[in-house]
Design an enzyme around this catalytic site. Structure first.
Site, short mmCIF file in Angstrom:
data_model
loop_
_atom_site.label_atom_id
_atom_site.label_comp_id
_atom_site.label_asym_id
_atom_site.label_seq_id
_atom_site.Cartn_x
_atom_site.Cartn_y
_atom_site.Cartn_z
N HIS A 53 60.02 -0.85 40.85
CA HIS A 53 59.11 -1.11 39.72
C HIS A 53 58.29 -2.36 40.08
O HIS A 53 58.39 -3.40 39.44
CB HIS A 53 59.91 -1.29 38.43
CG HIS A 53 59.11 -1.08 37.17
ND1 HIS A 53 59.43 -0.16 36.21
CD2 HIS A 53 57.99 -1.70 36.73
CE1 HIS A 53 58.56 -0.21 35.22
NE2 HIS A 53 57.66 -1.14 35.51
N TRP A 60 59.23 2.37 25.51
CA TRP A 60 58.97 1.11 26.19
C TRP A 60 58.61 0.09 25.13
O TRP A 60 57.60 0.23 24.50
CB TRP A 60 57.82 1.22 27.20
CG TRP A 60 57.64 -0.10 27.92
CD1 TRP A 60 56.86 -1.14 27.53
CD2 TRP A 60 58.33 -0.51 29.11
NE1 TRP A 60 57.00 -2.19 28.40
CE2 TRP A 60 57.90 -1.83 29.38
CE3 TRP A 60 59.26 0.08 29.95
CZ2 TRP A 60 58.37 -2.55 30.47
CZ3 TRP A 60 59.71 -0.63 31.03
CH2 TRP A 60 59.27 -1.94 31.29
N GLN A 83 60.65 -7.80 34.79
CA GLN A 83 60.23 -8.10 33.43
C GLN A 83 61.35 -8.65 32.55
O GLN A 83 61.08 -9.27 31.53
CB GLN A 83 59.64 -6.83 32.79
CG GLN A 83 58.35 -6.41 33.47
CD GLN A 83 57.75 -5.16 32.87
OE1 GLN A 83 58.12 -4.06 33.22
NE2 GLN A 83 56.82 -5.33 31.94
N GLU A 99 58.19 6.45 29.73
CA GLU A 99 57.67 5.29 28.99
C GLU A 99 56.63 5.75 27.99
O GLU A 99 55.81 6.64 28.30
CB GLU A 99 56.98 4.26 29.91
CG GLU A 99 57.90 3.37 30.67
CD GLU A 99 57.15 2.34 31.51
OE1 GLU A 99 56.05 1.90 31.10
OE2 GLU A 99 57.65 2.00 32.60
N TYR A 109 50.50 6.05 27.61
CA TYR A 109 50.28 5.12 26.50
C TYR A 109 49.01 5.41 25.71
O TYR A 109 48.93 5.12 24.53
CB TYR A 109 50.16 3.68 27.04
CG TYR A 109 51.47 3.10 27.51
CD1 TYR A 109 52.26 2.33 26.68
CD2 TYR A 109 51.91 3.32 28.81
CE1 TYR A 109 53.46 1.80 27.10
CE2 TYR A 109 53.12 2.78 29.25
CZ TYR A 109 53.90 2.03 28.38
OH TYR A 109 55.09 1.51 28.81
N ARG A 123 66.93 3.41 30.92
CA ARG A 123 66.17 3.37 32.17
C ARG A 123 65.92 1.91 32.54
O ARG A 123 65.28 1.18 31.78
CB ARG A 123 64.84 4.11 31.99
CG ARG A 123 63.96 3.99 33.19
CD ARG A 123 62.64 4.77 33.09
NE ARG A 123 61.89 4.49 34.29
CZ ARG A 123 60.65 4.01 34.33
NH1 ARG A 123 59.97 3.82 33.22
NH2 ARG A 123 60.06 3.74 35.48
N GLU A 163 55.04 4.34 38.57
CA GLU A 163 53.59 4.21 38.51
C GLU A 163 52.96 3.75 39.82
O GLU A 163 52.38 2.65 39.89
CB GLU A 163 53.18 3.26 37.39
CG GLU A 163 53.71 3.67 36.03
CD GLU A 163 53.11 2.86 34.88
OE1 GLU A 163 52.35 1.92 35.16
OE2 GLU A 163 53.39 3.19 33.73
N ASN A 172 54.77 8.35 32.42
CA ASN A 172 54.51 7.21 31.54
C ASN A 172 53.14 7.41 30.91
O ASN A 172 52.15 7.63 31.63
CB ASN A 172 54.49 5.88 32.31
CG ASN A 172 55.86 5.45 32.77
OD1 ASN A 172 56.86 6.12 32.49
ND2 ASN A 172 55.92 4.34 33.49
C1 BGC Z 1 54.73 -0.30 33.14
C2 BGC Z 1 55.50 -1.36 32.40
C3 BGC Z 1 54.55 -2.12 31.49
C4 BGC Z 1 54.00 -1.15 30.47
C5 BGC Z 1 53.06 -1.77 29.47
C6 BGC Z 1 53.73 0.44 32.29
O1 BGC Z 1 52.56 0.55 33.00
O2 BGC Z 1 55.59 0.56 33.82
O3 BGC Z 1 56.10 -2.19 33.35
O4 BGC Z 1 55.15 -3.20 30.88
O5 BGC Z 1 53.30 -0.14 31.13
O6 BGC Z 1 51.95 -2.31 30.10
#
Ligand code: BGC
Length: 571
Positions: A162, A468, A60, A422, A355, A116, A214, A353
């Site tokens: 990754h 992140w 990335q 993350e 979100y 990281r 992940e 991780n």
């Molecule tokens: C991943 C990252 C990704 C982020 C946002 C995570 O699933 O580890 O590589 O950019 O989410 O989508």
């Protein structure tokens, strides 16, 4: 700084806080989603040794996709086939391969003590196999990056995988599909060799290792759905085979560290798992929500952190499906007793991780003609109408979800030490660029506060929080159209200049305050922002470019700018 100068800055801060308070009272919170008790701001700090970090990943940010002897990865292949939005590629990305000292300087400026990042397997072993040759320039690059970090008092936290599998390993062995049910799977040994090489060459300075990032994504999107690299489409079984191999490869790398390096290097090895929290839509959906989380997180966490085997609910569900489908064996493979022993307990920490959250409904048990991982769970997923959205279609902002998930991990996996590796929020790539990224500030504010509730109120052993991302970067299939960075990167500028966004100033203050201490200027600012943050995100429900943006830009103009000036002066 002289007492008078700092006093006058603090006065500016106080003035800004009063201003914020008045405005937040004027912008009456109309949000149905806001629960006064659940969502209240918790004041306090994280434990003294709490790890604040930010993260990136090789493909990335690095660019330099074919520099020196680097071999192609499966993501190079996918991007070069034009499969990414706008035909974007990671060929140059943020050019961190050349600009890493600037990245380190940004971390230093933010007061971060941890970073990281991931190592690209094909940059070290171009074919993925050590016997075919080592790319010394790749080794030099990671040594230089690690040394630069250490020289700036920043601890490296390194991910070995990754998603950028060497293309040659996919071609030669089928990547993580390689002989998944035998004991002689080549891919486990090859991953082990690669891990050993990294421990040998970097382990004197790297004390935190994450084997896989992940594996859910690699397994399901890479080998099941096949829209992510390596684009293998086999949704009935591909993901289960790949996951099986990844879990065994992880265990192999863990034991290599244990047997050959731990005594001398004294580091830690874990894995990073992703999971969306699944909340039941109605009380009747409680079992379905649990099943959702077990199929998501438990798929990997149960074997590694519990007993070497898949969750019971996954095994029974898949056994029933096998019967319904007229199969003699389950699509979910089995571990041998020896494998179970070698997998169980292979995590010194639990990398997470997270979100977003989904609302789960029970969808049991209609037999499906073309079964796949999504239908195997027997659940439906959706989102509550008052959950605000980020730029990424899947990202709904539900801060309390992370507290629930952390509590689940504590209870389910024997109270492990959890590193949030993350968490973050995306904006669209738009003109003018979003530099006053108030929604991202709100996201970090609300999510870190929920993490603090988990730590200080629920006694979850959360040891780390990682934003992140440090930089806007190549967001996989979305290319450069979604921006997660604390720093803006201009991808049209050949020099890839980085610019701090407002969120980097906020995050710096958060790190400096180690949370939200009672009485600090920072906490007062947060307190005054609190209702606004919940209110703004509520308004966003009506469309990303609708009401919220207007409130947001108004806010930026009248509030954010003086606030940021005041706080960067204090910084
Ligand atoms: C991943 C990252 C990704 C982020 C946002 C995570 O699933 O580890 O590589 O950019 O989410 O989508």
């Amino acid at each position: 700084m002289s007492a008078t100068a700092s006093d006058s800055i603090m006065e500016t801060g106080t003035f800004v806080n009063c201003f914020l308070l008045v405005i937040s009272l004027v912008i009456i919170p109309v949000n149905g989603g806001y629960d006064k008790e659940r969502d209240a701001l918790l004041k306090g700090t994280f434990p003294q040794d709490f790890i604040w970090s930010s993260a990136t990943a090789a493909y990335q940010i690095e660019g330099a996709w074919n520099v020196s002897d680097k071999g192609p990865s499966v993501w190079d292949t996918l991007a070069h086939q034009g499969r990414v939005y706008n035909q974007d590629t990671g060929d140059v990305a943020c050019d961190s391969y050349h600009k890493y000292p600037e990245d380190v300087a940004l971390m230093k400026q933010m007061g971060l003590k941890y970073y990281r990042f991931s190592i690209s397997w094909p940059r070290i072993f171009p074919t993925g196999e050590q016997q075919d040759g080592v790319n010394q320039d790749g080794v030099r690059y990671y040594n230089a990056l690690i040394n630069e970090l250490i020289a700036n008092d920043i601890q490296p936290m390194v991910t070995l995988f990754h998603w950028d599998l060497p293309q040659v390993l996919q071609d030669r062995y089928g990547g993580f599909l390689n002989n998944h049910t035998t004991n002689t799977t080549v891919i486990h040994d090859l991953f082990g060799d690669y891990a050993r090489f990294c421990y040998q060459n970097f382990g004197d300075r790297v004390k935190y290792w994450i084997t896989f990032n992940e594996p859910w994504i690699t397994s399901w999107l890479g080998y099941g759905v096949g829209n992510f690299a390596p684009q293998h489409n086999e949704p009935a079984e591909g993901q289960y085979k790949a996951a099986h191999n990844i879990i065994l490869s992880h265990a192999k790398a863990y034991h290599i560290y244990d047997d050959e390096f731990r005594a001398a290097q004294n580091g830690q090895v874990g894995i990073t798992l992703n999971c969306d929290w699944g909340t039941p839509k109605t009380p009747a959906d409680a079992d379905a929500a649990l099943r959702y989380v077990q199929f998501f997180l438990g798929w990997f966490a149960h074997p590694i952190y519990k007993n070497g085997d898949y969750p019971e609910v996954m095994k029974t569900t898949m056994a029933r499906k096998a019967q319904e489908e007229g199969r003699t064996t389950s699509r979910l493979p089995e571990f041998t007793p020896e494998q179970k022993l070698s997998i169980s307990g292979t995590g010194d920490f639990f990398g997470l991780n997270h979100y977003t959250t989904v609302e789960v409904t029970d969808a049991c048990c209609t037999p499906i003609e073309n079964p796949n991982y999504d239908t195997d769970k027997d659940v439906g997923t959706g989102h509550a109408p008052d959950w605000p959205r980020a730029a990424s279609s899947w990202l709904y902002v539900v801060p309390w979800g992370i507290r629930n998930l952390l509590g689940f991990i504590k209870e389910e996996y024997g109270d492990p030490e959890i590193y949030v590796t993350e968490n973050g929020r995306s904006d669209h790539d738009q003109d003018p660029a979003i530099m006053m990224d108030m929604e991202r500030i709100c996201y970090y504010m609300m999510y870190t506060n929920e993490v603090m509730k988990a730590s200080n109120m629920d006694n979850v052993k959360v040891k780390a929080y990682t934003a992140w991302s440090l930089l806007d970067n190549f967001e996989w299939l979305s290319g450069y159209s979604e921006r997660f960075g604390l720093h803006y990167v201009d991808f049209n500028d050949p020099t890839r200049t980085r610019y701090p966004k407002a969120s980097s100033v906020f995050f710096k203050q958060l790190v400096r305050n180690n949370g939200y201490p009672e009485g600090s200027e920072f906490t007062k600012y947060v307190e005054n922002m609190w209702y606004f943050c919940h209110n703004t995100t509520e308004a966003e429900v009506n469309g990303y470019t609708g009401g919220a943006s207007q409130i947001s830009s108004l806010f930026s103009l009248f509030l954010a700018i003086p606030m940021m000036i005041a706080y960067s002066l204090i910084a």
